[in-house]
Design a protein around this motif. Structure first.
Motif, PDB file in Angstrom:
ATOM      1  N   ILE A  20      14.995   7.183   5.830  1.00 25.24           N
ATOM      2  CA  ILE A  20      13.822   7.867   5.701  1.00 25.24           C
ATOM      3  C   ILE A  20      13.098   7.063   4.480  1.00 25.24           C
ATOM      4  N   ASN A  21      11.982   6.632   4.527  1.00 25.03           N
ATOM      5  CA  ASN A  21      10.979   5.982   3.576  1.00 25.03           C
ATOM      6  C   ASN A  21       9.865   6.906   3.241  1.00 25.03           C
ATOM      7  N   PHE A  22       9.577   6.900   1.809  1.00 17.93           N
ATOM      8  CA  PHE A  22       8.540   7.880   1.523  1.00 17.93           C
ATOM      9  C   PHE A  22       7.365   6.962   1.107  1.00 17.93           C
ATOM     10  N   ASN A  23       6.229   7.081   1.483  1.00 13.94           N
ATOM     11  CA  ASN A  23       4.969   5.999   0.901  1.00 13.94           C
ATOM     12  C   ASN A  23       4.147   6.778   0.077  1.00 13.94           C
ATOM     13  N   ILE A  24       4.321   6.058  -1.185  1.00 15.91           N
ATOM     14  CA  ILE A  24       3.418   6.607  -2.196  1.00 15.91           C
ATOM     15  C   ILE A  24       2.594   5.207  -2.564  1.00 15.91           C
ATOM     16  N   SER A  46      18.559   0.445  17.366  1.00 18.71           N
ATOM     17  CA  SER A  46      17.829   1.436  16.531  1.00 18.71           C
ATOM     18  C   SER A  46      18.380   1.969  15.103  1.00 18.71           C
ATOM     19  N   ASN A  47      19.534   1.495  14.945  1.00 17.38           N
ATOM     20  CA  ASN A  47      20.200   1.802  13.506  1.00 17.38           C
ATOM     21  C   ASN A  47      19.520   0.916  12.560  1.00 17.38           C
ATOM     22  N   ILE A  48      18.743  -0.306  12.955  1.00 14.25           N
ATOM     23  CA  ILE A  48      17.989  -0.944  11.672  1.00 14.25           C
ATOM     24  C   ILE A  48      16.691  -0.314  11.506  1.00 14.25           C
ATOM     25  N   VAL A  49      16.252   0.475  12.293  1.00 17.08           N
ATOM     26  CA  VAL A  49      14.780   1.151  12.039  1.00 17.08           C
ATOM     27  C   VAL A  49      14.806   2.280  11.003  1.00 17.08           C
ATOM     28  N   VAL A  50      13.820   2.153  10.223  1.00 15.88           N
ATOM     29  CA  VAL A  50      13.557   3.190   8.995  1.00 15.88           C
ATOM     30  C   VAL A  50      12.122   3.994   9.325  1.00 15.88           C
ATOM     31  N   ILE A  51      12.338   5.031   9.201  1.00 11.87           N
ATOM     32  CA  ILE A  51      11.199   6.205   9.266  1.00 11.87           C
ATOM     33  C   ILE A  51      10.145   6.241   8.220  1.00 11.87           C
ATOM     34  N   GLN A  52       9.059   5.953   8.108  1.00 19.00           N
ATOM     35  CA  GLN A  52       8.250   6.030   6.958  1.00 19.00           C
ATOM     36  C   GLN A  52       7.342   7.145   7.184  1.00 19.00           C
ATOM     37  N   PHE A  53       7.342   8.047   6.337  1.00 18.88           N
ATOM     38  CA  PHE A  53       6.333   9.200   5.976  1.00 18.88           C
ATOM     39  C   PHE A  53       5.657   9.137   4.928  1.00 18.88           C
ATOM     40  N   ILE A  54       4.279   9.691   5.213  1.00 19.03           N
ATOM     41  CA  ILE A  54       3.392   9.788   4.198  1.00 19.03           C
ATOM     42  C   ILE A  54       2.992  11.414   4.094  1.00 19.03           C
ATOM     43  N   SER A  55       3.018  12.171   2.898  1.00 19.90           N
ATOM     44  CA  SER A  55       3.036  13.475   2.696  1.00 19.90           C
ATOM     45  C   SER A  55       2.947  13.970   1.287  1.00 19.90           C
ATOM     46  N   TYR A  71      10.748  -1.133  10.191  1.00 19.00           N
ATOM     47  CA  TYR A  71      10.101   0.220   9.617  1.00 19.00           C
ATOM     48  C   TYR A  71       8.941   0.548  10.631  1.00 19.00           C
ATOM     49  N   THR A  72       8.945   1.801  10.949  1.00 15.95           N
ATOM     50  CA  THR A  72       7.776   2.452  11.827  1.00 15.95           C
ATOM     51  C   THR A  72       6.411   2.293  10.923  1.00 15.95           C
ATOM     52  N   GLY A  73       5.219   2.193  11.688  1.00 18.29           N
ATOM     53  CA  GLY A  73       4.007   2.544  10.792  1.00 18.29           C
ATOM     54  C   GLY A  73       4.014   3.910  10.309  1.00 18.29           C
ATOM     55  N   MET A  74       3.148   3.951   9.039  1.00 21.03           N
ATOM     56  CA  MET A  74       3.146   5.299   8.414  1.00 21.03           C
ATOM     57  C   MET A  74       2.574   6.418   9.325  1.00 21.03           C
ATOM     58  N   ILE A  75       3.611   7.354   9.018  1.00 20.79           N
ATOM     59  CA  ILE A  75       3.597   8.582   9.972  1.00 20.79           C
ATOM     60  C   ILE A  75       3.146   9.919   8.992  1.00 20.79           C
ATOM     61  N   HIS A  76       2.260  10.389   8.939  1.00 16.43           N
ATOM     62  CA  HIS A  76       2.062  11.707   8.140  1.00 16.43           C
ATOM     63  C   HIS A  76       2.929  12.765   8.714  1.00 16.43           C
ATOM     64  N   SER A  77       3.482  13.569   7.781  1.00 14.35           N
ATOM     65  CA  SER A  77       4.506  14.549   8.297  1.00 14.35           C
ATOM     66  C   SER A  77       4.007  15.673   9.284  1.00 14.35           C
ATOM     67  N   SER A  78       2.695  16.009   8.873  1.00 19.57           N
ATOM     68  CA  SER A  78       1.975  17.051   9.715  1.00 19.57           C
ATOM     69  C   SER A  78       1.938  16.481  11.236  1.00 19.57           C
ATOM     70  N   LYS A  99      -5.108  13.216  -1.407  1.00 15.48           N
ATOM     71  CA  LYS A  99      -4.083  13.248  -2.440  1.00 15.48           C
ATOM     72  C   LYS A  99      -2.741  12.768  -2.016  1.00 15.48           C
ATOM     73  N   LEU A 100      -2.740  11.567  -1.339  1.00 14.26           N
ATOM     74  CA  LEU A 100      -1.558  11.174  -0.457  1.00 14.26           C
ATOM     75  C   LEU A 100      -1.299   9.800  -1.115  1.00 14.26           C
ATOM     76  N   GLY A 101      -0.205   9.006  -0.740  1.00 17.36           N
ATOM     77  CA  GLY A 101      -0.033   7.757  -0.942  1.00 17.36           C
ATOM     78  C   GLY A 101      -0.093   7.446  -2.593  1.00 17.36           C
ATOM     79  N   PHE A 102      -0.854   6.427  -2.925  1.00 21.23           N
ATOM     80  CA  PHE A 102      -0.953   5.841  -4.249  1.00 21.23           C
ATOM     81  C   PHE A 102      -1.596   7.092  -5.028  1.00 21.23           C
ATOM     82  N   PHE A 103      -2.293   7.935  -4.472  1.00 24.28           N
ATOM     83  CA  PHE A 103      -2.731   9.338  -5.311  1.00 24.28           C
ATOM     84  C   PHE A 103      -1.968  10.139  -5.785  1.00 24.28           C
TER      85      PHE A 103
END
Length: 337
Positions: free
Chosen positions: A89-93, A59-68, A34-41, A104-108
């Motif tokens: 794509i992975n979404f971080n909450i 590169s096919n084994i890599v997942v992109i993680q977004f937080i937004s 996984y990539t490190g957490m990336i903010h969408s903006s 108001k991101l991630g856990f919040f």
């Protein structure tokens, strides 16, 4: 052989960059990275090329993680990611940081399940064949039943069927990322229970998993395991995982002498050779400094005799790399200096 869906290395902001991911793929190409957490903006404005220029054959084994919390931005991110041939794509909450609380991101985002659903659906609309996954943590704000209902609502209203659940909650009124690596206590059984009640979900367990025995035990109850900081501290654990699941040998704890003799003579030398070739190639092709990757690789000497000496030699080799005429000079400097 280990199925790619059964094991993954966690996204670690500031650690699992493109150089670190390349290194891990050399050790074990049957895992998800996984990539490190990336903010969408941030991704849309300036970071996309740097974060995703993943220049190796895995590169096919890599997942992109977004937080937004912005569905429109996530839609645009998804369209870009698909053009770059990433399949998931992975979404971080789950991030409990103070910065996430303020924005108001991630856990919040937990209290706004409809916004989470909108975000996931926007990612899917941006690329219809993208795989969706979500990373979250046990939520002690809710009762177990409310938490289960929360997961079920996401499941039935989105195309997300992969849930990566960290077995720790969040300390109430204390949003220190460092403290939340240790407290509250882990609750693996709660995650097992979620899998039992929602068997159609693919449940990946995360949180302080650091040996083969615990991986085997978790896989009795869930679909996969994710390991984070222990891999960064001891990257050769990826080789142990590969060896165990490929050969199905009985796991046993190796003594320090065995680790020193075998890994220095074979595994470590093999890693050093590929890293040397990688550095030589990238110095020629672009503006690249050996320290970019060597700072991650230096942890291959974890818990072996003279580890601090080897690690220091390896860091120093990054600044002296141009002085090495060939691979043997590079290896000798690190191991025999």
């Amino acid at each position: 052989m280990l199925n790619i869906h059964k094991f993954s290395v966690a996204p670690m902001l500031g650690y699992t960059n493109k150089y670190c991911r390349y290194f891990y793929s050399l050790l074990n190409n049957n895992i998800k990275l996984y990539t490190g957490m990336i903010h969408s903006s941030s991704f849309l404005n300036r970071y996309n090329k740097n974060m995703l220029s993943y220049n190796d054959i895995y590169s096919n084994i890599v997942v992109i993680q977004f937080i937004s919390n912005n569905p429109k931005d996530l839609y645009l991110c998804s369209k870009i990611v698909k053009k770059l041939n990433f399949s998931e794509i992975n979404f971080n909450i789950g991030c409990p940081s103070l910065n996430c609380k303020k924005n108001k991101l991630g856990f919040f985002l937990y209290k706004d399940v409809n916004k989470i659903i909108d975000c996931l659906n926007s990612i899917k609309y941006g690329s219809l064949d993208i795989i969706l996954s979500i990373k979250l943590r046990i939520n002690f704000i809710y009762s177990y039943q409310k938490f289960l209902n929360f997961i079920y609502k996401i499941y039935i209203n989105t195309d997300c069927k992969i849930f990566i659940i960290h077995a720790r909650g969040v300390i109430k009124n204390n949003f220190s990322t460092k403290l939340n690596l240790k407290y509250p206590y882990l609750n693996y059984k709660l995650i097992y229970k979620i899998k039992k009640e929602l068997p159609n979900l693919k449940i990946i367990i995360n949180g302080n998993i650091n040996n083969i025995k615990s991986i085997i035990n978790h896989l009795k109850y869930v679909d996969g395991v994710m390991i984070g900081r222990y891999i960064y501290k001891n990257p050769l654990f990826l080789l142990d995982i590969y060896d165990y699941f490929k050969n199905k040998k009985k796991y046993f704890k190796k003594n320090k002498l065995f680790i020193f003799e075998k890994k220095i003579n074979f595994k470590i030398r093999k890693v050093l050779y590929f890293i040397y070739k990688y550095i030589k190639k990238n110095i020629i092709l672009n503006n690249f400094h050996p320290i970019y990757i060597i700072k991650h690789v230096s942890n291959i000497f974890y818990k072996i005799k003279n580890s601090s000496k080897f690690r220091l030699n390896m860091i120093n080799s990054a600044y002296l790399f141009k002085n090495f005429l060939n691979y043997l000079d590079f290896e000798n400097f690190i191991i025999n200096n």
